[in-house]
Motif scaffolding. Structure first.
Motif, mmCIF file in Angstrom:
data_model
loop_
_atom_site.group_PDB
_atom_site.id
_atom_site.type_symbol
_atom_site.label_atom_id
_atom_site.label_comp_id
_atom_site.label_asym_id
_atom_site.label_seq_id
_atom_site.Cartn_x
_atom_site.Cartn_y
_atom_site.Cartn_z
ATOM 1 N N THR A 192 -0.574 -4.049 -3.076
ATOM 2 C CA THR A 192 -1.609 -3.097 -3.488
ATOM 3 C C THR A 192 -2.994 -3.637 -3.166
ATOM 4 N N GLN A 193 -3.199 -4.926 -3.436
ATOM 5 C CA GLN A 193 -4.488 -5.547 -3.136
ATOM 6 C C GLN A 193 -4.764 -5.516 -1.638
ATOM 7 N N ALA A 194 -3.719 -5.756 -0.848
ATOM 8 C CA ALA A 194 -3.888 -5.733 0.608
ATOM 9 C C ALA A 194 -4.282 -4.348 1.083
ATOM 10 N N GLN A 195 -3.749 -3.319 0.427
ATOM 11 C CA GLN A 195 -4.070 -1.952 0.842
ATOM 12 C C GLN A 195 -5.464 -1.550 0.389
ATOM 13 N N ILE A 196 -5.881 -2.052 -0.759
ATOM 14 C CA ILE A 196 -7.229 -1.743 -1.260
ATOM 15 C C ILE A 196 -8.291 -2.414 -0.383
ATOM 16 N N ASN A 197 -7.993 -3.628 0.047
ATOM 17 C CA ASN A 197 -8.972 -4.426 0.796
ATOM 18 C C ASN A 197 -8.720 -4.417 2.306
ATOM 19 N N ILE A 198 -8.221 -3.325 2.815
ATOM 20 C CA ILE A 198 -7.998 -3.233 4.261
ATOM 21 C C ILE A 198 -9.329 -3.357 5.008
ATOM 22 N N PRO A 199 -9.426 -4.294 5.952
ATOM 23 C CA PRO A 199 -10.675 -4.418 6.720
ATOM 24 C C PRO A 199 -10.891 -3.200 7.617
ATOM 25 N N ALA A 200 -12.136 -2.905 7.856
ATOM 26 C CA ALA A 200 -12.473 -1.710 8.638
ATOM 27 C C ALA A 200 -11.912 -1.772 10.045
ATOM 28 N N ASP A 201 -11.745 -2.988 10.581
ATOM 29 C CA ASP A 201 -11.290 -3.125 11.966
ATOM 30 C C ASP A 201 -9.791 -3.395 12.078
ATOM 31 N N ILE A 202 -9.017 -3.082 11.053
ATOM 32 C CA ILE A 202 -7.604 -3.450 11.054
ATOM 33 C C ILE A 202 -6.844 -2.887 12.257
ATOM 34 N N LEU A 203 -7.235 -1.706 12.728
ATOM 35 C CA LEU A 203 -6.501 -1.092 13.837
ATOM 36 C C LEU A 203 -6.762 -1.771 15.174
ATOM 37 N N THR A 204 -7.748 -2.637 15.222
ATOM 38 C CA THR A 204 -8.004 -3.402 16.448
ATOM 39 C C THR A 204 -7.990 -4.905 16.166
ATOM 40 N N ASN A 205 -7.466 -5.292 15.009
ATOM 41 C CA ASN A 205 -7.448 -6.692 14.595
ATOM 42 C C ASN A 205 -6.013 -7.109 14.300
ATOM 43 N N PRO A 206 -5.327 -7.703 15.274
ATOM 44 C CA PRO A 206 -3.915 -8.069 15.090
ATOM 45 C C PRO A 206 -3.667 -8.986 13.901
ATOM 46 N N ASP A 207 -4.581 -9.912 13.641
ATOM 47 C CA ASP A 207 -4.401 -10.835 12.516
ATOM 48 C C ASP A 207 -4.449 -10.091 11.184
ATOM 49 N N ALA A 208 -5.399 -9.183 11.055
ATOM 50 C CA ALA A 208 -5.504 -8.401 9.826
ATOM 51 C C ALA A 208 -4.282 -7.512 9.653
ATOM 52 N N MET A 209 -3.806 -6.945 10.754
ATOM 53 C CA MET A 209 -2.610 -6.106 10.688
ATOM 54 C C MET A 209 -1.404 -6.923 10.240
ATOM 55 N N SER A 217 -2.677 6.661 8.975
ATOM 56 C CA SER A 217 -2.942 7.228 7.643
ATOM 57 C C SER A 217 -1.639 7.588 6.943
ATOM 58 N N GLU A 218 -0.682 8.078 7.697
ATOM 59 C CA GLU A 218 0.613 8.425 7.107
ATOM 60 C C GLU A 218 1.375 7.167 6.684
ATOM 61 N N VAL A 219 1.256 6.093 7.457
ATOM 62 C CA VAL A 219 1.865 4.821 7.063
ATOM 63 C C VAL A 219 1.304 4.385 5.707
ATOM 64 N N LEU A 220 -0.012 4.410 5.580
ATOM 65 C CA LEU A 220 -0.648 4.005 4.323
ATOM 66 C C LEU A 220 -0.217 4.906 3.177
ATOM 67 N N GLN A 273 0.900 -6.326 6.941
ATOM 68 C CA GLN A 273 2.335 -6.110 7.061
ATOM 69 C C GLN A 273 3.140 -7.160 6.304
ATOM 70 N N ASP A 274 2.681 -8.394 6.312
ATOM 71 C CA ASP A 274 3.383 -9.449 5.575
ATOM 72 C C ASP A 274 3.445 -9.110 4.086
ATOM 73 N N ALA A 275 2.347 -8.604 3.551
ATOM 74 C CA ALA A 275 2.317 -8.239 2.132
ATOM 75 C C ALA A 275 3.276 -7.090 1.849
ATOM 76 N N GLN A 276 3.302 -6.098 2.735
ATOM 77 C CA GLN A 276 4.198 -4.961 2.545
ATOM 78 C C GLN A 276 5.659 -5.366 2.713
#
Length: 207
Positions: A86-103, A44-47, A107-110
């Motif tokens: 910004t779009q990547a942060q708005i559309n963060i998938p619910a499983d991002i913390l257990t989904n390496p591809d989504a993570m 949450s602090e990263v976001l 990160q690529d966008a950031q």
């Protein structure tokens, strides 16, 4: 007779459970949920810090609109990278913390935004009038502080995730996971580039 025995044994069962509670706690039965919550708090602090950086960019863009024509592409690159981040942060998938591809996609966008921002600030070194503006100098300081906070927040998150992942994959944590927390899986993390570990990302105070 059975009912009578049950009434007699019940207090002993309660005492036995109470007696076992401290040893179980000492064996780490609560480590998995505790470490998981710590990792989520760190995420949450990263976001929060990424959002703070994105919020500063519109003002930065306004302060450098007097760029020469040949630098317009740099400015456009920052604007486009910010939109994607910004779009990547708005559309963060619910499983991002257990989904390496989504993570990785997040990160690529950031990282793209960070690169575009560094390029923009580097180019401003060629424009003394922009550098001398009080508003621009304040924005430089704010962005520098935010970049440092992002680095700290990411490292804290990585540390918490490593602790959680180690816990569920080593004994006795792996035992607790099997019997009490079977749905828990490794949390996704990301790598910090080597150059970011050696020194601050950008020296915004170049003379």
């Amino acid at each position: 007779m059975i009912s009578h025995l049950s009434r007699i044994c019940r207090p002993f069962a309660v005492v036995a459970i109470l007696a076992l509670t401290p040893p179980l706690a000492g064996c780490g039965v609560n480590n998995i949920p505790t470490y998981e919550q710590s990792a989520k708090a760190a995420w949450s602090e990263v976001l929060n810090q990424y959002k703070r950086r994105a919020d500063l960019i519109p003002n930065l863009v306004e302060s450098v609109k007097g760029f020469a024509d040949q630098e317009k592409s740099v400015l456009t690159g920052v604007i486009e990278a910010r939109a994607k981040a910004t779009q990547a942060q708005i559309n963060i998938p619910a499983d991002i913390l257990t989904n390496p591809d989504a993570m990785k996609k997040f990160q690529d966008a950031q990282n793209s935004l960070g690169g575009a921002l560094r390029q923009l600030l580097s180019v401003t070194e060629n424009y003394p009038d922009i550098k001398s503006g009080e508003n621009f100098r304040k924005l430089q300081d704010e962005i520098a502080g935010t970049e440092n906070r992002i680095a700290i927040a990411r490292r804290d998150y990585i540390k918490q995730v490593q602790q959680f992942n180690t816990e569920i994959n080593t004994i006795p944590g792996a035992w607790w996971k099997r019997f009490l927390y079977p749905t828990k899986t490794d949390m996704a993390t990301f790598d910090i580039p080597a150059e970011e570990q050696k020194a601050p990302k950008v020296d915004f105070n170049k003379k």
